[in-house]
Design an enzyme around this catalytic site. Structure first.
Site, mmCIF file in Angstrom:
data_model
loop_
_atom_site.group_PDB
_atom_site.id
_atom_site.type_symbol
_atom_site.label_atom_id
_atom_site.label_comp_id
_atom_site.label_asym_id
_atom_site.label_seq_id
_atom_site.Cartn_x
_atom_site.Cartn_y
_atom_site.Cartn_z
ATOM 1 N N SER A 111 0.855 -1.178 0.000
ATOM 2 C CA SER A 111 0.000 0.000 0.000
ATOM 3 C C SER A 111 0.897 1.237 0.000
ATOM 4 O O SER A 111 1.730 1.405 0.891
ATOM 5 C CB SER A 111 -0.884 -0.038 1.261
ATOM 6 O OG SER A 111 -1.682 1.114 1.337
ATOM 7 N N LYS A 145 -0.836 -0.886 -4.516
ATOM 8 C CA LYS A 145 -2.080 -0.172 -4.192
ATOM 9 C C LYS A 145 -1.726 1.282 -3.925
ATOM 10 O O LYS A 145 -0.882 1.565 -3.078
ATOM 11 C CB LYS A 145 -2.719 -0.821 -2.962
ATOM 12 C CG LYS A 145 -3.740 0.035 -2.205
ATOM 13 C CD LYS A 145 -4.492 -0.805 -1.184
ATOM 14 C CE LYS A 145 -4.701 -0.076 0.129
ATOM 15 N NZ LYS A 145 -5.389 -0.916 1.135
ATOM 16 N N LEU A 146 -2.359 2.181 -4.668
ATOM 17 C CA LEU A 146 -2.113 3.603 -4.469
ATOM 18 C C LEU A 146 -3.230 4.194 -3.622
ATOM 19 O O LEU A 146 -4.413 4.015 -3.929
ATOM 20 C CB LEU A 146 -2.081 4.349 -5.807
ATOM 21 C CG LEU A 146 -1.046 3.896 -6.849
ATOM 22 C CD1 LEU A 146 -1.153 4.795 -8.087
ATOM 23 C CD2 LEU A 146 0.366 3.931 -6.269
ATOM 24 N N LYS A 147 -2.854 4.916 -2.582
ATOM 25 C CA LYS A 147 -3.845 5.675 -1.825
ATOM 26 C C LYS A 147 -4.241 6.876 -2.679
ATOM 27 O O LYS A 147 -3.358 7.531 -3.277
ATOM 28 C CB LYS A 147 -3.242 6.139 -0.501
ATOM 29 C CG LYS A 147 -2.996 5.001 0.480
ATOM 30 C CD LYS A 147 -4.324 4.410 0.947
ATOM 31 C CE LYS A 147 -4.114 3.497 2.149
ATOM 32 N NZ LYS A 147 -5.408 2.988 2.654
ATOM 33 N N ASP A 203 -7.068 2.955 -3.324
ATOM 34 C CA ASP A 203 -7.838 2.970 -2.071
ATOM 35 C C ASP A 203 -8.125 4.416 -1.685
ATOM 36 O O ASP A 203 -7.202 5.193 -1.428
ATOM 37 C CB ASP A 203 -7.032 2.271 -0.959
ATOM 38 C CG ASP A 203 -7.815 2.125 0.340
ATOM 39 O OD1 ASP A 203 -8.986 2.571 0.402
ATOM 40 O OD2 ASP A 203 -7.246 1.566 1.301
ATOM 41 N N ASN A 207 -10.199 5.353 0.924
ATOM 42 C CA ASN A 207 -10.563 5.522 2.340
ATOM 43 C C ASN A 207 -11.737 6.501 2.513
ATOM 44 O O ASN A 207 -11.666 7.450 3.297
ATOM 45 C CB ASN A 207 -9.356 5.968 3.178
ATOM 46 C CG ASN A 207 -8.361 4.850 3.386
ATOM 47 O OD1 ASN A 207 -7.256 4.901 2.842
ATOM 48 N ND2 ASN A 207 -8.734 3.816 4.110
ATOM 49 N N GLU A 239 -10.981 0.671 -3.887
ATOM 50 C CA GLU A 239 -11.330 0.305 -2.516
ATOM 51 C C GLU A 239 -11.996 1.478 -1.811
ATOM 52 O O GLU A 239 -11.484 2.599 -1.840
ATOM 53 C CB GLU A 239 -10.034 -0.104 -1.795
ATOM 54 C CG GLU A 239 -10.198 -0.581 -0.368
ATOM 55 C CD GLU A 239 -8.851 -1.031 0.239
ATOM 56 O OE1 GLU A 239 -7.868 -1.224 -0.519
ATOM 57 O OE2 GLU A 239 -8.790 -1.179 1.464
ATOM 58 N N ASP A 288 -13.891 -1.900 2.276
ATOM 59 C CA ASP A 288 -13.024 -2.084 3.442
ATOM 60 C C ASP A 288 -13.815 -1.573 4.658
ATOM 61 O O ASP A 288 -14.521 -2.351 5.332
ATOM 62 C CB ASP A 288 -11.707 -1.305 3.210
ATOM 63 C CG ASP A 288 -10.786 -1.256 4.420
ATOM 64 O OD1 ASP A 288 -11.148 -1.779 5.482
ATOM 65 O OD2 ASP A 288 -9.672 -0.677 4.327
ATOM 66 N N LYS A 337 -10.149 -7.580 6.803
ATOM 67 C CA LYS A 337 -9.223 -7.127 7.861
ATOM 68 C C LYS A 337 -9.750 -7.669 9.177
ATOM 69 O O LYS A 337 -10.809 -7.247 9.648
ATOM 70 C CB LYS A 337 -9.230 -5.605 7.952
ATOM 71 C CG LYS A 337 -8.231 -4.896 7.104
ATOM 72 C CD LYS A 337 -8.257 -3.418 7.394
ATOM 73 C CE LYS A 337 -7.606 -2.663 6.256
ATOM 74 N NZ LYS A 337 -7.835 -1.222 6.358
ATOM 75 N N GLY A 361 -4.424 -4.787 5.687
ATOM 76 C CA GLY A 361 -3.464 -4.603 6.769
ATOM 77 C C GLY A 361 -3.712 -3.297 7.481
ATOM 78 O O GLY A 361 -4.461 -2.438 6.991
#
Ligand code: OSB
Ligand code: MG
Length: 354
Positions: free
Chosen positions: A121, A147-149, A175, A177, A200, A225, A249, A277
């Site tokens: 990540s 995985k790119l935020k 992702d 968030n 995500e 997530d 998770k 994670g």
């Protein structure tokens, strides 16, 4: 524990982890559970000091002295939420039980492989060149998936830059968030050009219905997530069409037993899962790697090597071999804290006798 580099997401920047470890001591063995709650309640409502308080004040007093790991969740059921705190406690009880029985967590959970492929990540960076350097380093280390935020203002361009520099063969996902809303659907659909494995948690934690609407407006598969805190949530998301992939998770779900339930449910419904994670130390990482070896984990997880986050881990470091981590074979988690390292990073301890 200091992180090797700041880790920036759409909800904040972490430079260190304040780790709560639960150690359960029984007449036969001892066991460890890592609480993945972060210092501040930005990813979810939980935070590490709150987890310590709820364990001390409500969770431990609710446990029978000789509780079996399989009965922990039911004993804690009257206390609402606090799944990360519950997970830490259940994991420590399970670890002690498995160590006493000489069985590894992987075997207990139903692991189907001896090693798992690893993704990494990658946080939000100050510039695209910095991001490309970071991704180049991870690919050199052997990571099989990036995985790119992302967040508004850091989405299309970094994804395009990574695709242009590293090519179409790199397994790539993003992702958010929970940083977007349904009014961003057209913008998010621009990601469809880049052949991502998934996006995500684009929308808010409790927006299952909106995620289902978004899923009809973007081609990139939606993965949840934050939204999935139990097998019931997973069932609802599947029924609504909110996602086609779930990030499993264990902390978020209240433990490895509930995580296995979500895995089983998804497998029966054709929903892919992968292991997420929360910047775990070697203790939590060991357990995640065991879980990620279950047969339904068909996508690489955020099971990176120890040095992705920590210069010195509390256990022997997990190190990638050919892009994979080995599933620990020893009893329970299969790893222990190194006493001298643990001592050095310990800021407080508290013993509670049931
Ligand atoms: O959303 O998956 C997330 C870390 C902390 C909180 C939330 C998330 C993450 C990560 C890093 O993406 C996963 C890891 O490498 O441990
Ligand atoms: Mg996530």
């Amino acid at each position: 524990m200091p992180l090797v580099a700041p880790f920036r997401t759409s909800f904040g920047t972490e430079t260190a982890r304040d780790v709560l470890l639960v150690r359960v001591v029984t007449p036969d063995a001892e066991g460890w559970g890592e609480c993945v709650a972060m210092s501040e309640p930005l990813y979810s409502a939980e935070y590490v000091d709150g987890a310590a308080e709820v364990i001390r004040r409500f969770l431990l007093p609710a446990l029978p002295r000789d509780v079996h790991a399989q009965d922990v969740a039911r004993a804690l059921e009257p206390i609402k939420g606090h799944r990360m705190a519950k997970a830490a406690l259940e994991t420590a009880v399970l670890d002690a039980q498995l160590r006493a029985a000489g069985e590894s967590l992987g075997r207990f959970l139903g692991a189907a492989r001896t090693r798992v492929p690893c993704g990494v990540s990658v946080g939000i960076m100050d510039s695209v060149p910095r991001l490309l350097d970071a991704v180049a380093g991870y690919l050199d280390e052997g990571y099989v998936r990036i995985k790119l935020k992302i967040e508004p203002g850091w989405d299309i361009e970094p994804v395009r830059a990574v695709r242009e520099r590293f090519g179409d063969d790199v397994l790539l996902q993003v992702d958010a968030n929970a940083a977007y809303s349904l009014t961003d659907a057209r913008h998010l659909a621009r990601l469809d050009d880049f052949d991502l494995l998934l996006i995500e948690q684009p929308l808010a934690n409790d927006d299952l219905v909106q995620h289902a609407k978004l899923a009809t407006r973007v081609r990139t598969p939606i993965c949840l997530d934050e939204s999935i805190e139990s097998a019931e949530h997973a069932a609802a998301a599947i029924a609504l069409g909110s996602c086609s992939i779930i990030n499993v998770k264990p902390g978020r779900l209240g433990g490895y037993l509930e995580a296995r339930r979500v895995h089983d449910l998804c497998r029966a419904n054709g929903i892919a899962v992968w292991c997420g994670g929360m910047l775990e130390t070697g203790l939590g990482r060991a357990a995640n790697v065991a879980l990620a070896a279950l047969p339904g984990f068909t996508l690489p997880g955020d099971t990176s090597g120890s040095r992705r986050y920590f210069a010195t881990d509390v256990t022997e470091p997990f190190e990638l071999v050919d892009g994979h981590l080995e599933v620990p074979k020893g009893p329970g988690l299969g790893v222990e804290p190194i006493p001298s390292v643990l001592d050095e990073v310990t800021t407080a301890t508290e013993w509670i006798t049931l």
